[in-house]
Motif scaffolding. Sequence first.
Motif, PDB file in Angstrom:
ATOM      1  N   ILE A 249     -48.233 135.211  72.513  1.00 23.23           N
ATOM      2  CA  ILE A 249     -47.310 135.096  73.841  1.00 23.23           C
ATOM      3  C   ILE A 249     -46.364 133.820  73.856  1.00 23.23           C
ATOM      4  O   ILE A 249     -45.404 133.562  74.660  1.00 23.23           O
ATOM      5  CB  ILE A 249     -47.986 135.071  75.117  1.00 23.23           C
ATOM      6  CG1 ILE A 249     -48.927 134.121  75.479  1.00 23.23           C
ATOM      7  CG2 ILE A 249     -48.584 136.590  75.435  1.00 23.23           C
ATOM      8  CD1 ILE A 249     -49.750 133.944  76.751  1.00 23.23           C
ATOM      9  N   GLN A 315     -50.065 137.684  81.982  1.00 23.62           N
ATOM     10  CA  GLN A 315     -48.862 138.362  80.851  1.00 23.62           C
ATOM     11  C   GLN A 315     -49.809 139.421  80.206  1.00 23.62           C
ATOM     12  O   GLN A 315     -48.799 140.537  80.051  1.00 23.62           O
ATOM     13  CB  GLN A 315     -48.339 136.974  80.171  1.00 23.62           C
ATOM     14  CG  GLN A 315     -47.020 137.484  79.460  1.00 23.62           C
ATOM     15  CD  GLN A 315     -46.468 136.220  78.825  1.00 23.62           C
ATOM     16  OE1 GLN A 315     -46.707 134.966  79.176  1.00 23.62           O
ATOM     17  NE2 GLN A 315     -45.671 136.405  77.999  1.00 23.62           N
ATOM     18  N   GLY A 318     -50.048 142.272  82.246  1.00 26.04           N
ATOM     19  CA  GLY A 318     -48.744 143.009  82.544  1.00 26.04           C
ATOM     20  C   GLY A 318     -48.149 143.948  81.076  1.00 26.04           C
ATOM     21  O   GLY A 318     -47.650 144.794  81.299  1.00 26.04           O
ATOM     22  N   SER A 319     -48.489 143.298  79.996  1.00 24.88           N
ATOM     23  CA  SER A 319     -47.961 144.355  78.784  1.00 24.88           C
ATOM     24  C   SER A 319     -48.763 145.318  78.775  1.00 24.88           C
ATOM     25  O   SER A 319     -48.259 146.389  78.337  1.00 24.88           O
ATOM     26  CB  SER A 319     -48.420 143.168  77.498  1.00 24.88           C
ATOM     27  OG  SER A 319     -47.571 142.086  77.554  1.00 24.88           O
ATOM     28  N   ASN A 322     -47.417 147.927  81.216  1.00 21.35           N
ATOM     29  CA  ASN A 322     -45.922 148.451  80.713  1.00 21.35           C
ATOM     30  C   ASN A 322     -46.093 149.318  79.510  1.00 21.35           C
ATOM     31  O   ASN A 322     -45.277 150.266  79.527  1.00 21.35           O
ATOM     32  CB  ASN A 322     -45.211 147.048  80.262  1.00 21.35           C
ATOM     33  CG  ASN A 322     -44.639 146.236  81.223  1.00 21.35           C
ATOM     34  OD1 ASN A 322     -44.731 146.529  82.412  1.00 21.35           O
ATOM     35  ND2 ASN A 322     -44.308 145.109  80.770  1.00 21.35           N
ATOM     36  N   SER A 353     -44.199 139.944  84.890  1.00 18.39           N
ATOM     37  CA  SER A 353     -44.153 140.714  83.475  1.00 18.39           C
ATOM     38  C   SER A 353     -44.162 142.208  83.710  1.00 18.39           C
ATOM     39  O   SER A 353     -43.647 143.058  82.890  1.00 18.39           O
ATOM     40  CB  SER A 353     -45.101 140.515  82.447  1.00 18.39           C
ATOM     41  OG  SER A 353     -46.194 140.514  83.080  1.00 18.39           O
TER      42      SER A 353
END
Length: 393
Positions: A249, A315, A318-319, A322, A353
């Motif tokens: 990241i 983060q 969030g990935s 998604n 994110s």
Amino acid sequence: MPSASAREAALATTPAASLVFTTVLSHGPLTRAEIARRTRLSAAAVTKAVRPLMELGYVIEDPNQGTRSALGRPAIPVRVDGGKAFFVGVKVTGDEIIAVLADLCCRIRVVRHLALADRQPGAVLASIAELVLELLTEAEGFGAPVRGLGIAVSGDVDREDGVVRYSPFLQWRDVRLAEIIGAATGLPVTVDNDVRALTVAEQWFGAGVGLSSFALVTVGAGIGCGLVVHDRVVSGAHGVTGEIGHVSIDPLGPCCYCGNNGCVEAIAADPAILRGVREATGKPVATAAEALELARSGDLGAREVYARAGQAIGQAIGSVVNLFGPQRVIISGEGLAAYDLFAEGIRDAFAASAFGSAAQSDVMTRPLPFEEWARGAAATAIQSFIGSDTYEE
């Protein structure tokens, strides 16, 4: 007439029986009509699957839970008889071995801990065999056989071949764990990645029960992720999946032991936090507990390290949402001890994110001691025993 063991082996190859068994195991007691609704099998298929399970004694009727059907006939639920068989689960960390004796419903009956003085495969495998044999003696008092052994190890684990390809915390490469321990104990052995094993336990008995998709994110010595998609634990074509700890990241961030820079694990795992706190404060903190105490005492440098770790975890989550859109994200692991310092960073980074409706994923924390990771290993042994095909590449 075939022996009981031969009949059990045949049963394990019946997909309908495995599906019915796992459904009753996770959701029982259930009537046959409820099993049919949950499995989408016909009433005849459910009856055909339940009959041999009852003949073998693994599923029994529970008249105390019975109700009247619309026709006035009693609808008697069935449930798994947990005491019919036992399983051993072993979790190997960098510091100790945790072993549990669990029943068929994966309820822990006995727990054993053994500190590791030597991480070399030979020494660790000898200690595992010692603990397992001790638990086999304990199992004799319950009057039911031990049907399998599950072992959970961090890293790249080939479940099909029972081989630990690479475990960074143990510094193992290509250890044929199932073959060696199987010969030492005489038990069928299932070896799996520790996060995937814990995911199986959460899918069947924990916060993932009833969900067709969820992610289990573990924080602590490493950062891992187990995934369930369409009711199946995702294992990956080559046995590796969910390695969010090695998602980079920050290309300019700290070097990770995998060789890349700015991995989530190089920012948010316990060793990275410990190193960051030393650098930020100039104080020789030696353990994660000392780093945590320093941050909670108000040291701004230490608190900033934890805040950055929380942002990295958020983060990464969030990935995950998604990419897979899970119904729920479960955060667990020994790193939850610092969750009060992580929480804001996780929440803010996740909100920033996660794309669109993916942000609606339910994010929850679930503290689980290492005994539960060993229970996850036992769950994989139960899974192998009943022939449940809940893994997907």
